[in-house]
Scaffold this active site. Structure first.
Site, short mmCIF file in Angstrom:
data_model
loop_
_atom_site.label_atom_id
_atom_site.label_comp_id
_atom_site.label_asym_id
_atom_site.label_seq_id
_atom_site.Cartn_x
_atom_site.Cartn_y
_atom_site.Cartn_z
N ASP A 397 0.87 -1.17 0.00
CA ASP A 397 0.00 0.00 0.00
C ASP A 397 0.91 1.23 0.00
O ASP A 397 2.08 1.14 0.38
CB ASP A 397 -0.88 -0.02 1.25
CG ASP A 397 -1.71 1.24 1.39
OD1 ASP A 397 -2.34 1.65 0.40
OD2 ASP A 397 -1.69 1.82 2.49
N ASP A 599 -1.34 -1.06 6.13
CA ASP A 599 -1.49 -0.63 7.52
C ASP A 599 -2.87 -0.10 7.85
O ASP A 599 -3.14 0.25 8.99
CB ASP A 599 -0.47 0.47 7.85
CG ASP A 599 -0.92 1.83 7.34
OD1 ASP A 599 -1.49 1.88 6.24
OD2 ASP A 599 -0.72 2.83 8.05
N ASP A 603 -6.80 -1.75 3.50
CA ASP A 603 -5.93 -2.85 3.09
C ASP A 603 -6.44 -4.21 3.55
O ASP A 603 -5.94 -5.23 3.10
CB ASP A 603 -4.51 -2.65 3.66
CG ASP A 603 -3.95 -1.29 3.32
OD1 ASP A 603 -4.12 -0.88 2.17
OD2 ASP A 603 -3.36 -0.65 4.20
#
EC number: 7.2.2.12
Length: 760
Positions: A397, A599, A603
């Site tokens: 990400d 995080d 996600d």
């Protein structure tokens, strides 16, 4: 280890025991049978490689010493482990083994004085008692372990009047068993050090009294002096200091803490005096959860281990039958040299214990999981460790993973003449107070900096739309804040959105504000890459791993990040919804095992879809932490390639252990078939294989040998080493002083490549 993790209502305590009698996973069922019959034992688990038994029991019904007594009735040689034992005790072999060895050596002088030969029988009698006790316990449970097989070999050699070989078998087996136990205890010391990280006492700030950490409640203020460990997770309410968090996160550099900073138990106050308001109970601290997670991982079995255990169920019976055939068939055929065949049968019989093979996988897995945990890289299961070694694609990400998620508002404007900037900023900051996204904090801080006070109480019907933005109703107005997609949610066609992006290029994240279907404002956010990301990507590439970035941000912001990383990413996908990330992960999995690193809430679907999901433990949301298979305790992405190298080393050690255990026994049996059936060598090979497997696996506990980096970064006064022509550029990654300085870069790439437009 009588560990004080008690429940006052149920009087429960978790105790840890060293159980030397656990040789391999076949003894787990024995431990289970013993403990299930003990009143007061609520649950238990066994960690075979470290020979540890963990028991949760009611202290009113049974004490740790009574549990030890129950285990020792089954000849398991149990003892209570002191809390957090981290020192290696120097322990001699048993008196039986020492006396047996001395008598065996004296018996070798029979060539000078023949009556000394009878000392070999005395040596057998002196050393066989521990073997006999364990063998009887094994047979009464209808099992043939290595003790029973060795006892049979000793009795048979005595019957063949080969007294010296019988004594040699007893002595070598006793010594090898002692060495194996010592090695297993040494491996368990590292695990014990994790449990002893947090101090057992805390000082109440108001009274100065020292109390047990289990008695400290939430919102209690404790004091921590320089050089002391922080006892419980909390928030600093007074004072400032530098904290060493290496024990939990693996971060080498001290972290500065001031008022309202979060601190964790087991980290060390290096200087200063602070008062900490606790935010968790001792049993719920990060270090406690970390220890529990590692224990659960070490109890889990890998696919390889399950396969080997399944094969071992048939191995021992097959070998025993084969040994019986080698002994009986020559007698039936009236072969002349029966002694040779009897010795061969004993060699085959002693080889019937597959302990070395059974230990080959769990010991390596145990050491790798423990090493990873002490490095701030928590792997939840053994299967995750196996899969990690096979990963071919790693997807990241962007926000909060590759970048710092420390946004700064660079431009905030009202696009509606009827709404002034102050009012618009009040609406936005009030709504964002209810959001947990990193961008929300930047907007709130910006509002406060221009004297606009957020009022979250005036927000009604707040809603969060992952991958799009947020919504709230203020003063009868429907306010939408987010990226391009929020326009459709607001009822505005994207084709009618003014092209304001032309003035907001150069990698800035662009946000839109809608009042109903009308675009009423916009803002820019800046974010920089984390230290070490470029270096981590290069290391992954050197391992033959493909890297990708999946982000919901716009294309310009994504490509700007790629440029900062010197185009280190192989694939970049932008403007993705959470379901889009999950779909791309599915596509990657077709090409090979895939890992996702993230995080945030957005996600979670991708983390769940990936073969391995890594969540950022410090900055990550609670959902991401639960979804991930691995937790990165710090924000240092460079730990990912290090963890993958550890997984590959672990996989290699498993293969080495299997080859070692099979080849040694195979060599002994081949020697027997070609005319050299050495029973003592077979016994030594069996016990020695277990020892070699443990020692070979313990290499994983050592620090990986790494090349010395050319560039070092420090938050203290540590030296900085740069190339000679770059000495001036000591603030790599910060705002550059001049155009000339900005062209210079860190020599190792650990500071994420070009430094254009980065903010201090």
């Amino acid at each position: 280890m009588a560990e004080g993790e008690e429940s006052k209502k149920m009087n429960l305590q978790t105790s840890y025991f060293d159980v030397v009698g656990i040789c391999c996973s076949s003894e787990v069922s024995i431990v289970g049978n013993v403990l299930r019959q003990v009143d007061g034992v609520k649950e238990f688990s066994v960690i075979v490689p470290s020979r540890t038994v963990i028991v949760v029991h009611d202290t009113f019904l049974i004490s740790p010493l009574q549990i030890v007594k129950a285990l020792n009735q089954a000849r398991l040689e149990a003892s209570v482990r002191p809390y957090g034992e981290t020192s290696l005790k120097s322990q001699w072999p048993s008196p039986f083994a020492i006396v047996s060895g001395v008598l065996l050596v004296l018996s070798f002088f029979k060539y000078f004085y023949s009556p000394l030969e009878w000392l070999a029988i005395v040596a057998v009698v002196a050393g066989v008692f521990p073997i006999l006790a364990k063998a009887v316990a094994s047979v009464t449970r209808f099992r043939l372990d290595i003790n029973a097989l060795t006892l049979i070999a000793v009795i048979a050699t005595l019957c063949m009047q080969d007294f010296t070989e019988a004594a040699t078998i007893v002595f070598l087996f006793s010594v090898a068993d002692w060495l194996e136990s010592s090695a297993a205890h040494k491996a368990s010391i590292v695990m014990s050090s994790l449990m002893s990280l947090a101090p057992r006492k805390a000082v109440i700030a108001d009274t100065g009294l020292e109390v047990d950490v289990d008695e400290v409640g939430i919102n209690t203020v404790v004091s921590v002096k320089a050089g002391e460990s922080i006892p419980i997770d909390g928030v600093v309410v007074d004072g400032s200091c530098d904290v060493d968090e290496k024990t939990l996160t693996g971060e080498s550099f001290p972290v500065s803490k001031q008022r309202e900073s979060t601190v964790m138990a087991a980290t060390i106050n290096l200087n200063g005096y602070i008062k900490v308001k606790t935010t968790a109970l001792a049993r719920d601290c990060v270090v406690a959860k970390m220890t529990k997670l590692v224990e659960e991982a070490q109890k889990s079995q890998t696919k390889t281990q399950r396969f080997i255990d399944k094969c071992s169920r048939y191995y021992t019976p097959a070998v025993v039958v084969s040994a019986a055939c080698f002994a009986v068939i020559p007698v039936l055929l009236k072969v002349q040299d029966l002694s040779h065949w009897f010795h061969l049968a004993l060699v085959v019989l002693v080889s019937g214990c597959p302990c070395g093979l059974i230990l080959s996988t769990p010991v390596a897995t145990f050491c790798a999981l423990t090493k990873a945990a002490t490095s701030g890289f928590l792997i939840k299961t053994g299967d995750c460790l196996e899969t990690l070694a096979k990963i071919k694609i790693v997807a990241f990400d962007k926000t909060g993973t590759i970048t710092k998620a420390e946004f700064m508002v660079s431009d905030f404007r009202s696009l509606s003449p009827s709404i002034n900037l102050h009012k618009l900023l009040n609406w936005v900051s009030s709504i964002e107070c209810k959001s947990s996204h990193p961008m929300a904090a930047a907007l709130i801080d910006y509002a406060i900096s221009v004297s606009v006070e957020p009022k979250p109480d005036i927000v009604e019907n707040f809603q969060n739309f992952p991958g799009e933005g947020v919504y709230g109703r203020i003063d009868g107005q429907d306010i939408y804040i987010g990226n391009k997609r929020i326009a459709q949610r607001a009822g505005c066609l994207t084709d009618n959105v003014p092209d304001i992006e032309a003035t907001m290029k150069r990698g800035k994240t662009i946000g839109y504000i809608y009042m109903g279907a009308k675009l009423t404002g916009s803002f820019n956010l800046l974010d920089g890459c984390r230290y070490g990301v470029a270096q981590a990507l290069k290391e992954l590439k050197s391992l033959g791993i493909q890297t990708a970035m999946l982000t919901g941000d716009n294309q310009d912001a994504a490509m700007s990040t790629q440029e900062q990383l010197e185009n280190a990413l192989d694939i970049v996908h932008s403007e993705l919804l959470p379901q889009d990330k999950a779909r791309i992960i599915d596509d990657f999995k077709i090409q090979g095992p895939t890992m996702m690193v993230g995080d945030g809430l957005n996600d979670a679907p991708a983390l769940a879809k990936a073969d391995i999901g890594i969540s950022m433990g410090i900055s990550g949301s609670a959902l991401a932490t639960e979804t991930g298979d691995i937790i990165l305790m710090s924000n240092d992405i460079r730990k990912i390639p290090k963890g993958m190298r550890l997984a590959k080393r672990s996989h290699k050690k498993v293969i080495e252990n299997v080859v070692l255990s099979v080849s040694i026994k195979g060599a002994i049996m081949v020697l027997g078939f070609v005319g050299y059936p050495l029973v003592w060598a077979a016994v030594l090979a069996d016990a020695g294989t277990c020892l070699l497997v443990i020692l070979n696996s313990m290499i994983l506990l050592r620090d990986e040998r790494e090349a010395v980096s050319t560039c070092y970064r420090s938050s203290t006064s540590s030296p900085v080493k740069l190339e000679e022509d770059e000495v001036e550029d000591l603030e790599v990654g910060l705002l550059q002083k001049s155009e000339e300085t900005s062209k210079k870069s860190c020599c190792s790439g650990c500071c994420s490549g070009p430094k254009d437009n980065q903010q201090k």
